[in-house]
Design a protein around this motif. Structure first.
Motif, PDB file in Angstrom:
ATOM      1  N   GLY A  12     -62.186 -59.737  26.935  1.00 23.24           N
ATOM      2  CA  GLY A  12     -61.259 -60.848  27.093  1.00 23.24           C
ATOM      3  C   GLY A  12     -61.829 -61.959  27.946  1.00 23.24           C
ATOM      4  O   GLY A  12     -61.716 -63.143  27.618  1.00 23.24           O
ATOM      5  N   CYS A  46     -65.749 -63.203  26.283  1.00 21.52           N
ATOM      6  CA  CYS A  46     -65.682 -63.891  24.982  1.00 21.52           C
ATOM      7  C   CYS A  46     -64.761 -65.101  25.014  1.00 21.52           C
ATOM      8  O   CYS A  46     -65.099 -66.161  24.494  1.00 21.52           O
ATOM      9  CB  CYS A  46     -65.212 -62.920  23.904  1.00 21.52           C
ATOM     10  SG  CYS A  46     -66.245 -61.456  23.712  1.00 21.52           S
ATOM     11  N   GLN A  47     -63.614 -64.935  25.643  1.00 21.51           N
ATOM     12  CA  GLN A  47     -62.606 -65.990  25.602  1.00 21.51           C
ATOM     13  C   GLN A  47     -62.847 -67.073  26.655  1.00 21.51           C
ATOM     14  O   GLN A  47     -62.734 -68.254  26.375  1.00 21.51           O
ATOM     15  CB  GLN A  47     -61.216 -65.387  25.819  1.00 21.51           C
ATOM     16  CG  GLN A  47     -60.062 -66.382  25.675  1.00 21.51           C
ATOM     17  CD  GLN A  47     -59.809 -66.786  24.228  1.00 21.51           C
ATOM     18  OE1 GLN A  47     -60.421 -66.220  23.316  1.00 21.51           O
ATOM     19  NE2 GLN A  47     -58.953 -67.764  24.011  1.00 21.51           N
ATOM     20  N   LYS A  72     -66.490 -68.865  25.581  1.00 22.88           N
ATOM     21  CA  LYS A  72     -65.661 -69.711  24.726  1.00 22.88           C
ATOM     22  C   LYS A  72     -66.029 -69.513  23.258  1.00 22.88           C
ATOM     23  O   LYS A  72     -66.092 -70.465  22.476  1.00 22.88           O
ATOM     24  CB  LYS A  72     -65.790 -71.177  25.115  1.00 22.88           C
ATOM     25  CG  LYS A  72     -65.285 -71.491  26.529  1.00 22.88           C
ATOM     26  CD  LYS A  72     -65.406 -72.971  26.830  1.00 22.88           C
ATOM     27  CE  LYS A  72     -64.824 -73.320  28.192  1.00 22.88           C
ATOM     28  NZ  LYS A  72     -65.537 -72.682  29.295  1.00 22.88           N
ATOM     29  N   ARG A 100     -63.506 -64.102  15.754  1.00 18.95           N
ATOM     30  CA  ARG A 100     -62.419 -63.111  15.789  1.00 18.95           C
ATOM     31  C   ARG A 100     -63.042 -61.726  15.739  1.00 18.95           C
ATOM     32  O   ARG A 100     -63.837 -61.419  14.854  1.00 18.95           O
ATOM     33  CB  ARG A 100     -61.474 -63.289  14.596  1.00 18.95           C
ATOM     34  CG  ARG A 100     -60.456 -62.155  14.442  1.00 18.95           C
ATOM     35  CD  ARG A 100     -59.292 -62.572  13.574  1.00 18.95           C
ATOM     36  NE  ARG A 100     -59.689 -62.921  12.228  1.00 18.95           N
ATOM     37  CZ  ARG A 100     -59.703 -62.069  11.193  1.00 18.95           C
ATOM     38  NH1 ARG A 100     -59.376 -60.794  11.371  1.00 18.95           N
ATOM     39  NH2 ARG A 100     -60.047 -62.490   9.991  1.00 18.95           N
ATOM     40  N   LYS A 112     -58.476 -61.912  21.198  1.00 15.80           N
ATOM     41  CA  LYS A 112     -59.577 -62.148  20.271  1.00 15.80           C
ATOM     42  C   LYS A 112     -59.403 -61.426  18.939  1.00 15.80           C
ATOM     43  O   LYS A 112     -60.280 -61.479  18.092  1.00 15.80           O
ATOM     44  CB  LYS A 112     -60.899 -61.703  20.902  1.00 15.80           C
ATOM     45  CG  LYS A 112     -61.286 -62.466  22.151  1.00 15.80           C
ATOM     46  CD  LYS A 112     -61.579 -63.924  21.857  1.00 15.80           C
ATOM     47  CE  LYS A 112     -62.771 -64.100  20.956  1.00 15.80           C
ATOM     48  NZ  LYS A 112     -63.033 -65.532  20.636  1.00 15.80           N
ATOM     49  N   ALA A 116     -57.610 -66.218  15.822  1.00 17.16           N
ATOM     50  CA  ALA A 116     -58.918 -66.191  16.467  1.00 17.16           C
ATOM     51  C   ALA A 116     -59.995 -66.378  15.394  1.00 17.16           C
ATOM     52  O   ALA A 116     -59.869 -65.886  14.279  1.00 17.16           O
ATOM     53  CB  ALA A 116     -59.128 -64.862  17.188  1.00 17.16           C
TER      54      ALA A 116
END
Length: 502
Positions: A423, A426-427, A431, A435, A453, A458
C-alpha cells in the motif's frame, strides 16, 4: 523475410538498474540493431532490475519458438541460478505452454569477445605500440560463484597466448585479488590500458573503478558529468594510463548476441529454418480494442493519424501539435519515457510521472506495438492475457520465497506488513498506476492498505473512463517491494533477537 528465425522471438536479458539509466542502454541498443535487420519475428528485452521482468516478458511475444540470450559477462551466479529461476527454465531447452524456449550462453564467454577487447584497447590508445603497453581487463569479482571470474581469465589467456603483442596482459577485480587498485605493482609497461569487462557503463565503470585506479578521489559526480573516458592518457606514477568504457557498449556486441544463437543451434542440434509464424495475437488484440474505443494506456493517448498513429500525453490531448516537441519512430518512446519532468530517471515506467510536451508519430500498427512496449513494457500482453483468462499471477509469498543471496530474508514479513508495504510503496512512494492481480498466496488475497491497488479503477489514469483504457496490470511484485520486504524482515529478526536476549 528469408531468415531461418523469421518465426522466432529473441529475448535479450540484461541486469538493469533502479538508479542508473545507462545500465540498460547497451542492451536496448543491441536489440534495436538486431530488430532493424529483420532476422527475428520479435526482439524484446527484459531485466533483473528494470521492466519488463523475466516473468512478464513472455507476455510481450507471440512466437512459439524463443531464444534467450543473457547480456551478461560471465556464466556465474546470475546466468546459472537467478536467470533460470526467474525465467522458469528447465535447462538449455524448455517446453512450456506450447512454446520451445532455448537458453543460450551469456555473451561474455563467446570467443569473439577477444576481438572486441583488442579493438577497444586499440581505440582507447590509438597509435600506442602494444609492445610498450600493459593490458588490464577488469571485472567485479564475487564469492557467490567460482565462474564469475572465469570469462575474464579466459580472455586474458587467449590474448596472452595469442601473440597479440602486448607487453603483458593481466586480470584484475574490484572485490577480490588481484585487485585493480594494485595496478601500479602488477604492471611494468610505460603505457597501461584498462578495459572494464562489464556490459554497461554504470556506477562501477564511471565511479568505483576510477577511484580504485586513483583517477578520482571519491565517487559522487553525476554520471552525465563524468569525464573519465575523455581524459586519456592520464599521467600517473610516471606512466600513461588509458581508461576505456565498458566492453559491452561496443556496437559489435549485437554480432556476439547473434553468434550465441547460432552456437546454441550447433551445440544442441537445432536445425533453424523458417516456419509458419503463429497468429499475431498482440496485434490483433490491440486492433480489436482500438476498434472498441480503447485509445489510452497509462498516460499515453494513441490515435490513428494518416497512414500511421500519433501518440501523446493524455494531459496534452487538447494542445495544438505545433506546440509539442515532435518525434518520429518507436525508439523515441523509450527516450521520452526515460526521465520525468525534472530529468530524474524513471525505473518504474508505470509511475504517474511520464513527462508532457511531446508528440510521437509511428508508421503502422507494428511500430505502435513497439512504442507502447517502450512506454509500458509487457502491459498490452498482460492485459490481453488477463482478458483471455490465461495470465498466471505470481503470489507474493511465492516471489519472496524464491529469493536468494542478500534477499533470502525477504519472506520474513507478516501478512499485515505485506499489505502495508504494498500500500505504501506502490500507492504513495512509487505512485505506480498498475492494478495488482496477484494475491498474498495462492488462496489468500492481499489485505490492509494494499486493497486500494486491487480495485477495478486501479491501473487507470484518474478521471479516464475505463472503456477507453488498456489497463496496467501487476502480475508479480517488483524489486522495490522485495527490497522493502527484506529491510522489514531484517528489522523483525533484530527485534526478535533483542527480545530473546532480554
Amino acid at each position: 523475410m528469408n531468415s531461418p528465425y523469421s518465426h522466432a522471438a529473441l529475448i535479450i536479458v540484461g541486469h538493469g538498474s533502479t538508479l542508473n539509466p545507462d545500465s540498460s542502454a547497451p542492451t536496448h541498443r543491441h536489440a534495436d540493431e538486431i530488430r532493424r535487420r529483420g532476422i527475428f519475428r520479435e526482439v524484446v528485452c527484459c531485466f533483473w532490475k528494470e521492466e519488463p521482468t523475466m516473468r512478464e516478458v513472455f507476455e510481450s511475444v507471440d512466437s512459439d519458438v524463443i531464444y534467450i540470450v543473457p547480456n551478461f559477462i560471465s556464466e556465474g551466479y546470475f546466468c546459472q541460478q537467478v536467470l533460470p529461476r526467474e525465467l522458469r527454465l528447465d535447462g538449455p531447452v524448455t517446453q512450456r505452454d506450447g512454446k520451445t524456449i532455448h537458453y543460450c550462453d551469456p555473451v561474455g564467454i563467446h570467443p569473439n569477445m577477444t576481438r572486441l577487447l583488442l579493438q577497444r584497447a586499440d581505440e582507447v590508445a590509438p597509435g600506442v605500440p602494444r609492445a610498450e603497453t600493459s593490458l588490464i581487463i577488469v571485472g567485479h569479482g564475487t564469492n557467490l560463484n567460482d565462474n564469475s571470474t572465469k570469462a575474464i581469465q579466459e580472455q586474458v589467456r587467449l590474448i596472452r597466448d595469442g601473440g597479440y603483442g602486448f607487453a603483458e596482459v593481466v586480470d584484475a577485480y574490484m572485490e577480490e585479488a588481484p585487485l585493480v587498485s594494485d595496478w601500479v605493482t602488477m604492471t611494468t609497461a610505460a603505457n597501461v590500458v584498462v578495459v572494464p569487462f562489464f556490459i554497461a557503463d554504470g556506477l562501477h565503470s564511471f565511479q568505483d573503478i576510477p577511484v580504485l585506479l586513483g583517477m578520482e578521489k571519491e565517487p559522487g559526480k553525476a554520471l552525465s558529468e563524468m569525464e573519465v573516458f575523455r581524459q586519456n592518457p592520464i599521467l600517473m606514477h610516471g606512466r600513461n594510463l588509458f581508461y576505456s568504457s565498458a566492453i559491452g557498449t561496443e556496437p559489435l556486441m549485437a554480432e556476439v548476441i547473434l553468434d550465441q544463437v547460432h552456437d546454441f543451434d550447433a551445440k544442441h542440434g537445432v536445425q533453424a529454418s523458417a516456419m509458419a509464424a503463429p497468429r499475431p495475437l498482440l496485434k490483433e488484440g490491440l486492433l480489436r480494442w482500438m476498434a472498441e474505443g480503447r485509445d489510452v494506456m497509462g498516460q499515453v493517448l494513441f490515435v490513428p493519424e494518416g497512414p500511421g498513429y500519433l501518440l501523446r500525453h493524455v494531459a496534452d490531448a487538447d494542445l495544438p501539435l505545433d506546440g509539442l516537441t515532435q518525434h518520429v519512430g518507436a525508439p523515441a518512446a523509450r527516450e521520452i519515457a526515460r526521465c520525468d519532468e525534472t530529468g530524474a530517471f524513471r525505473p518504474i515506467k508505470t509511475a504517474a510521472t511520464l513527462r508532457r510536451g511531446w508528440a510521437l508519430q509511428v508508421a503502422d500498427v507494428e511500430e505502435l506495438l513497439l512504442a507502447l512496449e517502450f512506454f509500458y513494457p509487457a502491459a498490452l500482453g498482460m492485459a490481453l492475457a488477463q482478458a483471455a483468462g490465461t495470465l498466471v499471477p505470481v503470489p507474493l509469498r511465492s516471489l519472496l520465497g524464491r529469493q536468494t543471496g542478500m534477499y533470502r530474508f525477504a519472506n520474513g514479513i507478516t501478512d499485515a506488513q505485506a499489505g502495508e508495504i504494498i500500500g505504501s510503496t506502490c500507492q504513495v512512494e512509487a505512485k505506480c498506476l498498475r492494478r495488482i492481480v496477484f494475491g498474498l498466496d495462492s488462496a489468500q488475497p492481499l489485505g490492509g492498505p494494499a486493497v486500494v491497488k486491487l480495485g477495478a479503477d486501479a491501473g487507470l489514469v484518474p478521471g479516464m473512463a475505463a472503456g477507453r483504457c488498456v489497463p496496467l496490470l501487476c502480475m508479480e511484485a517488483c524489486n522495490h517491494i522485495v527490497s522493502v520486504a527484506r529491510k522489514v524482515s531484517r528489522e523483525n529478526n533484530d527485534a526478535k533477537a533483542k527480545q530473546t536476549a532480554s
